[in-house]
Design a protein around this motif. Structure first.
Motif, PDB file in Angstrom:
ATOM      1  N   GLY A 134      87.492 -45.285 -37.754  1.00 49.35           N
ATOM      2  CA  GLY A 134      87.255 -46.552 -37.072  1.00 49.35           C
ATOM      3  C   GLY A 134      86.864 -46.344 -35.643  1.00 49.35           C
ATOM      4  N   SER A 135      86.533 -47.398 -34.941  1.00 47.43           N
ATOM      5  CA  SER A 135      86.101 -47.312 -33.563  1.00 47.43           C
ATOM      6  C   SER A 135      86.975 -48.191 -32.714  1.00 47.43           C
ATOM      7  N   LYS A 182      89.131 -37.157 -32.880  1.00 43.85           N
ATOM      8  CA  LYS A 182      88.661 -38.418 -33.459  1.00 43.85           C
ATOM      9  C   LYS A 182      87.150 -38.463 -33.423  1.00 43.85           C
ATOM     10  N   SER A 183      86.573 -39.164 -34.370  1.00 50.03           N
ATOM     11  CA  SER A 183      85.124 -39.399 -34.338  1.00 50.03           C
ATOM     12  C   SER A 183      84.863 -40.891 -34.520  1.00 50.03           C
ATOM     13  N   GLU A 184      83.793 -41.366 -33.908  1.00 53.23           N
ATOM     14  CA  GLU A 184      83.322 -42.745 -34.071  1.00 53.23           C
ATOM     15  C   GLU A 184      81.830 -42.686 -34.385  1.00 53.23           C
ATOM     16  N   PRO A 185      81.416 -43.140 -35.563  1.00 53.33           N
ATOM     17  CA  PRO A 185      82.181 -43.683 -36.688  1.00 53.33           C
ATOM     18  C   PRO A 185      83.124 -42.629 -37.287  1.00 53.33           C
ATOM     19  N   SER A 186      83.935 -43.074 -38.229  1.00 55.23           N
ATOM     20  CA  SER A 186      84.914 -42.185 -38.849  1.00 55.23           C
ATOM     21  C   SER A 186      84.217 -41.117 -39.690  1.00 55.23           C
TER      22      SER A 186
END
Length: 679
Positions: free
Chosen positions: A146-147, A201-205
């Motif tokens: 998620g973001s 973490k990454s955005e998008p997932s």
């Protein structure tokens, strides 16, 4: 009601439940879909909570209650286990163990477990960030989906990384407009990043990146020791990447990116329905399993070890009298007396077996604490390590079991920390990424052997000698004449590593003198073998410390000796001309093999027996592991049950003698140690 009367029972049962929780959580970590394991864990936690509340240990009960809430959701398929939940539950178990130890020491069992309770409550509410599922090589380190900013858990990790000197980056990657396989390029970027740090973490997932549910850009929050320039260069080596913007974050910018903890995103309706269906099926299966195989009722009682010691001493005296009665019956030759004594011998033989088994405990009770220790230490060292346990059913006397735990902990930690290499070093050396530590136990004669063997880098002989000479453990002129085994045993010298911490020889030696002294105090000894680049093996030999053993009684002149029957292969008679002299050692041919022949009279300096006068000699063939030897004796008396007695503090270290026994006629016979003879 006086609860102190039940305190000892509470402590014993709490330790049993905590051990069960540890073992089953480790099982569940390997099989997270097996709800039957969750049921077992839940029952243990529920019982522990009830016991703690009854005894008035409220902190113990409340923490167990919070853990029980999490497990209840898991067993009803309303929550899926992940790394964060496992780590939190393990932290809870550690806190419970500390509280129980405090109670053992006379404390109140109170502790500040606010952080663990809050983490458990956030799991129950869904108010935490779930680690993302695997995305090939990249997915296992990408946490959260998620973001919209970082949650409290992710922010905490990054703040701690900053405090420990790591760099925290915000990376924005843009793929080219004509890129055909965007998901593949994202995967390759993650692959590059993982080699030098950890994706938070990454955005998008990760899931969305896998499914190409993004336009051209994605953002990564990343921890590494590399500089921004190095990262940018590495990312842009991936083809079809248009640009990579790498920004170093500080504490202030990190706090701006943080967001309040939000409940986890609701799952789609069909996934909820599916989970409910799975839960119903699992519940039905567990109910049917419970119907088919009801739990076995515990039929055990706890007995104080001092009572067992008293029972053993009384039976030892009874056995001495029984042997004396058998001698008298043989001399008097009355049938009714002989029959009575024979019946008494049979009954006391059965009683002897029961008494011995009461004191014997499988080494599993010590070994079962190590899988959890290896798991935690491997994570903290960032290594991949498998612990392989063999022979856990091997039994040892309870007094030895109670003392052997600490030396084994030290040796295993040593193998994990300094023996097994880092993943990159193992790969470079052509080894599997995952290191292996073998922990095995087995019987050999009247002894138990415990071995800790790793496939790490081994011990460097030259470096050991250099540091031993530097620390004054040995003189320089001794070094050249020492065998490899003698060099490795220098690691156990008291002054070996006090001046400098050893790092280039696997760090072995730090505190190993304590290990050796503990094992020696138990009547055992430790040895080391190692191959540079291939691994190291520590072997611990321990006496069974059985008070009663079967033995062969032998004569040397006017003296009588006992040889434990468990070490004897067979007895034989040999002629003097069959003894050969090979390289200064006397040998005989036996069963197609050449084995050494030993003179017991020379070893024990027996004054009134000389084998040189004999044309034929009686021998006892003894065995230690794969090694055999023939021992020359004067005569055989016969097999007998003997009571093992210590020689006391004044007669220690006598070569080849492990104790003494009182025979039926009142004489004292020394007990031979076959393992020492072969050594």
């Amino acid at each position: 009601m006086d609860m102190n009367a039940y305190l000892s029972m509470f402590i014993d049962e709490s330790n049993d439940h905590l051990q069960s929780l540890n073992e089953n959580l480790l099982r569940l970590e390997n099989e997270p879909e097996d709800l039957s394991i969750v049921q077992v864990i839940f029952r243990s936690a529920h019982t522990l909570k009830g016991m703690s509340a009854t005894m008035g240990f409220e902190d113990l009960a409340s923490l167990t209650h919070e853990m029980e809430n999490v497990l209840d959701l898991v067993r009803n398929s309303k929550l899926k286990m992940d790394n964060f939940i496992f780590d939190t539950l393990f932290k809870g178990l550690d806190a419970l163990e500390s509280m129980v130890q405090d109670i053992v020491g006379g404390g109140t069992g109170k502790a500040d477990v606010t952080a663990i309770v809050q983490a458990l409550q956030s799991i129950v509410k869904g108010d935490y960030s779930k680690p993302a599922e695997s995305a090939g090589a990249a997915g296992n380190t990408a946490a959260g989906g998620g973001s919209g900013g970082l949650d409290e858990f992710q922010t905490s990790i990054m703040q701690q990384s900053m405090e420990s000197g790591h760099n925290v980056y915000h990376i924005q990657v843009t793929v080219r407009e004509d890129c055909v396989l965007k998901a593949a390029r994202a995967y390759m970027v993650f692959d590059v990043l993982e080699r030098g740090g950890e994706v938070i973490k990454s955005e998008p997932s990760v899931e969305q990146l896998e499914q190409e549910k993004f336009d051209r850009e994605f953002i990564v929050f990343y921890i590494s020791q590399l500089s921004a320039e190095e990262l940018q260069t590495q990312i842009q080596t991936v083809s079809e990447i248009e640009s990579a913007s790498v920004t170093l974050l500080d504490a202030e910018s990190l706090s701006l990116l943080a967001k309040p903890s939000l409940p986890a995103s609701p799952q789609p309706q069909e996934i909820e329905a599916s989970a409910e269906a799975v839960g119903q099926v699992a519940a039905a299966r567990s109910q049917s399993a419970a119907t088919a195989a009801p739990a076995a009722v515990s039929r055990t009682i706890r007995v104080d070890i001092d009572r067992l010691d008293t029972l053993m001493n009384l039976f030892s005296e009874l056995l001495i009298d029984r042997v004396r009665l058998e001698q008298l019956a043989g001399e008097i030759r009355r049938n009714d007396l002989i029959e009575t004594v024979e019946h008494m011998a049979r009954v006391s033989g059965d009683l002897q077996n029961i008494v011995l088994k009461l004191r014997m405990v499988p080494v599993d009770s010590v070994f079962n604490r190590f899988p959890r220790m290896v798991r935690d230490l491997a994570k903290s060292l960032d290594k991949k390590i498998d612990l392989v346990i063999a022979g856990a059913e091997t039994e040892l006397d309870r007094t030895v079991i109670d003392e052997i735990g600490d030396p084994l902990v030290h040796l295993i930690r040593n193998s994990l920390d300094h023996g097994i290499e880092q993943v990159a070093d193992r790969t470079a050396a052509g080894k599997p990424e995952t290191g292996t530590v073998h922990l095995r136990a087995y019987h050999s004669g009247n002894h138990v052997f415990i071995e800790i063997e790793d496939d790490g880098k081994g011990i460097n002989r030259d470096t050991v000698l250099k540091i031993a000479i530097k620390n004054g453990v040995i003189a320089p002129e001794q070094a050249d004449s020492m065998s490899d085994e003698e060099v490795y045993m220098l690691l156990f010298a008291a002054g070996f590593s006090t001046a400098d911490k050893i790092s280039d020889i696997s760090g072995r030696g730090v505190g190993l003198d304590v290990v050796k002294s503990k094992i020696s105090s138990l009547g055992g000894h430790v040895s080391v073998t190692s191959t540079l680049g291939k691994g190291t093996r520590f072997s611990i030999q321990l006496p069974l410390t059985l008070s009663i053993i079967s033995a062969m009684l032998i004569k040397l002149g006017s003296e009588k000796y006992a040889v434990p029957l468990s070490s004897i292969v067979e007895t034989a008679i040999i002629k003097r001309e069959s003894i050969r002299n090979i390289h200064g050692n006397r040998m005989i041919e036996f069963r197609g093999a050449i084995i050494p022949i030993l003179s017991l009279s020379r070893i024990l300096e027996s004054p009134d027996f000389s084998e040189d006068q004999e044309e034929e000699s009686e021998v006892v063939i003894i065995r230690k592991g794969e090694k055999w030897a023939a021992v020359i004796v004067d005569d055989f008396i016969g097999q007998s049950e003997i009571v093992l007695k210590s020689l006391g503090n004044y007669l220690t270290g006598i070569e080849a003698v492990s104790g003494a026994t009182i025979l039926g006629d009142g004489q004292v016979a020394l007990i031979i140690d076959p393992n020492a003879l072969i050594k």
